[in-house]
Write an enzyme that holds these catalytic residues in place. Structure first.
Site, mmCIF file in Angstrom:
data_model
loop_
_atom_site.group_PDB
_atom_site.id
_atom_site.type_symbol
_atom_site.label_atom_id
_atom_site.label_comp_id
_atom_site.label_asym_id
_atom_site.label_seq_id
_atom_site.Cartn_x
_atom_site.Cartn_y
_atom_site.Cartn_z
ATOM 1 N N THR A 85 0.684 -1.393 -0.061
ATOM 2 C CA THR A 85 -0.551 0.036 -0.389
ATOM 3 C C THR A 85 0.468 1.201 -0.122
ATOM 4 O O THR A 85 1.892 1.074 0.801
ATOM 5 C CB THR A 85 -0.328 -0.235 1.413
ATOM 6 O OG1 THR A 85 -0.406 0.255 2.194
ATOM 7 C CG2 THR A 85 -2.213 -1.293 0.982
ATOM 8 N N GLN A 109 -3.096 5.670 3.027
ATOM 9 C CA GLN A 109 -4.089 6.095 3.760
ATOM 10 C C GLN A 109 -5.502 5.708 2.619
ATOM 11 O O GLN A 109 -5.341 6.365 1.880
ATOM 12 C CB GLN A 109 -4.253 6.770 4.690
ATOM 13 C CG GLN A 109 -5.253 6.641 5.890
ATOM 14 C CD GLN A 109 -5.306 7.351 6.851
ATOM 15 O OE1 GLN A 109 -5.270 9.032 6.638
ATOM 16 N NE2 GLN A 109 -6.342 7.820 7.655
ATOM 17 N N ASP A 123 -4.022 -3.694 12.954
ATOM 18 C CA ASP A 123 -5.301 -3.292 12.501
ATOM 19 C C ASP A 123 -5.845 -2.538 11.776
ATOM 20 O O ASP A 123 -6.855 -2.672 10.943
ATOM 21 C CB ASP A 123 -6.415 -3.436 14.137
ATOM 22 C CG ASP A 123 -6.002 -4.473 14.876
ATOM 23 O OD1 ASP A 123 -6.172 -5.623 14.844
ATOM 24 O OD2 ASP A 123 -5.524 -4.396 16.248
ATOM 25 N N GLY A 124 -5.108 -1.354 11.411
ATOM 26 C CA GLY A 124 -6.225 -0.146 10.729
ATOM 27 C C GLY A 124 -5.867 0.102 9.076
ATOM 28 O O GLY A 124 -7.176 0.272 8.868
#
Length: 551
Positions: free
Chosen positions: A196, A199, A223-224
């Site tokens: 990635t 965000q 976990d985000g």
């Protein structure tokens, strides 16, 4: 000799079942030491062949611990033999410790039948026969819990594996290549690795992806990143089908609460760091899928999010966000953040209301709107509680059925994206239903709703939680608790014994839905550790809505 012995001649154990395959093999070309190998329904047993049969040592390897097996030709052309390698990850306790982890073990055997010395293809076929039988046995034996409904990831499996390179201490990609990549190869699991870049990158990817190309979506991060994936799936037009895609998580962050919860549910002793990563990698390779509760979270702006872990306000949310600056210490960031926040303890004023999962009897002498400790045992109160419980049960059933009241259907907050209707909620601008429990306006130190067992790797916040128990585990602490008492509470939470510690300031209840209305102008609310809009918020459990790879 590379022959399957008659069943009467092959070594057997009563508890292991019938011997399916038996043979004698060397570990490498030219090796003089040979091993008798037998395969049953549950285990691969290896015994060194010696002149004194009485001195043989038999070592058993359980297929439950096996992730895969492959057959291959010898690297040297002059060697007509073939090989098969079985890959096991048995759990090993550490010396003088209650902790431990899964450790890799490769068993390699050379197939070279005397009658097939000039038939390398025959040797390879025999090696493939063993490899196939071991793989099939491994697939039949997976870690599981009684009473939990499972499916399994389709084989051969194709994973979309999303990595956040900045997660935790920035080592997620390195952790994958050093611990997980070879495990997937051993298990015959193909994957496409996507790093990635920003965000919400993962959220955008899964929202637009052709999910028919993938058998599971797996993240290696904190976990985000899974929060992004879940909400990306729920924003699709085909969300009902998309959210059935099995999800997997490999801990690569500093919190890793869901990964720690999955590990806990297997019944294994507590693990952290690489031990936790290998444990989750092992479960991923086994490919067992269970249901996962999701919680819809509605904000004042009309935005609706889906959460798999927690909703927090006050102390816990403050520590989670303020400890970001300590990411370089890994999971210890929460310990550091807790100590810093204890030094200047804050209180927040607000209102809290919830729908209990099981209606308790009313408190003697307490206002229906209060939450005083101590239950009443009088006959009158018990009868009234029984009637109230029946009424609440009837309401919940009607809200969840096709015959729900018109008000419940028409006044439920609209979804900002996809997802099921929140039949237990009314709009935030309206009062909560009269049968809810309302905590009168109070000063709180923390409000925390958990849906899984762990709040972090080393915080067993809801020891009674499970993946699909259909409830939120609500905790709150009112103002007045001392710093020392709050510290003791969190220290007890490391072992999951805080509920038995007798802390008078801690309230715990299982709920189906809740509403939180902060009255303090400034503060932090987090959902799955991510900061969301500050203000009134409400939530409802949707039991078993998603699917998670977990043993």
């Amino acid at each position: 000799m590379e022959e399957k012995l008659p069943e009467a001649e092959a070594p057997q154990r009563r508890d292991a079942g019938r011997v399916l395959l038996y043979g004698e093999f060397a570990a490498a070309a030219g090796a003089k030491v040979r091993f008798a190998v037998s395969l049953t329904d549950t285990e691969l047993a290896v015994q060194r062949v010696t002149a004194a049969s009485a001195s043989r040592t038999r070592v058993v390897h359980y297929l439950m611990d096996c992730v895969g097996c492959r057959a291959f030709r010898a690297e040297e052309d002059a060697d007509p033999g073939a090989y098969f390698s079985a890959y096991f990850y048995p759990f090993r306790r550490r010396w003088m410790s209650s902790t431990g982890g899964r450790q890799r073990l490769e068993l390699r055997f050379r197939v070279a039948a005397a009658t097939a010395a000039r038939d390398p293809q025959g040797n390879l076929r025999e090696a493939e026969r063993w490899a196939l039988a071991i793989r099939e046995g491994s697939a039949r034996h997976r870690p599981h819990r009684e009473g939990v409904v499972y499916g399994e990831v389709r084989r051969p499996c194709r994973l979309m594996l999303l990595v956040n390179p900045h997660s935790g201490r920035g080592q997620a990609l390195c952790l994958f290549t050093s611990h997980i990549q070879h495990m997937l190869t051993e298990a015959g699991v193909t994957h496409t690795l996507i790093v990635t870049e920003r965000q919400n990158h993962a959220r955008e990817l899964v929202r637009e992806a052709d999910l028919s190309q993938w058998d599971a979506l797996v993240i290696i991060s904190g976990d985000g990143l899974l929060f992004e994936v879940v909400n990306g799936l729920m924003e699709r037009d085909d969300w009902e089908e998309a959210i059935q895609t099995p999800l997997g998580i490999l801990p690569g962050g500093s919190g890793n609460a869901l990964a720690a919860s999955i590990h806990h549910y297997t019944g294994s002793p507590p693990g952290s760091s690489e031990d936790l990563l290998v444990s989750c990698g092992f479960l991923l390779c086994k490919g067992l899928v269970s249901r996962l509760d999701l919680v819809s979270v509605s904000l004042a702006s009309g935005l609706r999010l889906f959460s798999f872990l927690s909703l927090a306000w006050g102390f816990v949310a403050d520590v989670d966000i303020e400890s970001e600056k300590y990411r370089y210490v890994g999971a210890a960031r929460f310990t550091v953040g807790t100590l810093v926040r204890l030094a200047s303890l804050r209180v927040y004023r607000g209102r809290l209301a919830y729908l209990p999962a099981e209606e308790p009897p009313p408190r003697c002498g307490a206002s229906p709107q209060g939450h005083a400790p101590g239950f009443c045992s009088s006959l009158f109160c018990q009868k009234k509680a029984s009637a109230d419980q029946g009424a609440a049960h009837t309401f919940r059933n009607s809200c969840n059925s096709n015959n729900a009241t018109k008000a419940s259907r028409s006044e439920a907050p609209p979804a900002a994206s996809g997802g099921p209707a929140d039949s237990l909620l009314v709009p935030l601008e309206q009062p909560v239903p009269s049968h809810w429990t309302v905590v009168k306006e109070e000063d709180f130190v923390l409000v925390l709703a958990m849906y899984q067992s762990h709040l972090a790797e080393d915080l067993l916040a809801a020891p009674g939680a499970s993946l699909e128990d259909g409830v939120m585990h609500l905790f709150y602490v009112k103002a007045g608790i001392s710093r020392a008492a709050l510290l003791r509470l969190f220290l007890a939470m490391e072992k999951g014994v805080h509920l038995a510690a007798g802390c008078p300031d801690l309230v715990y209840v299982k709920v189906l839905a809740l509403r939180l209305e902060p009255l303090t102008p400034k503060g932090v609310i987090t959902v799955d550790g991510e900061v969301v809009e500050y203000g009134p918020v409400q939530a409802q459990v949707h039991s078993g809505l998603a699917r998670l790879i977990a043993g």
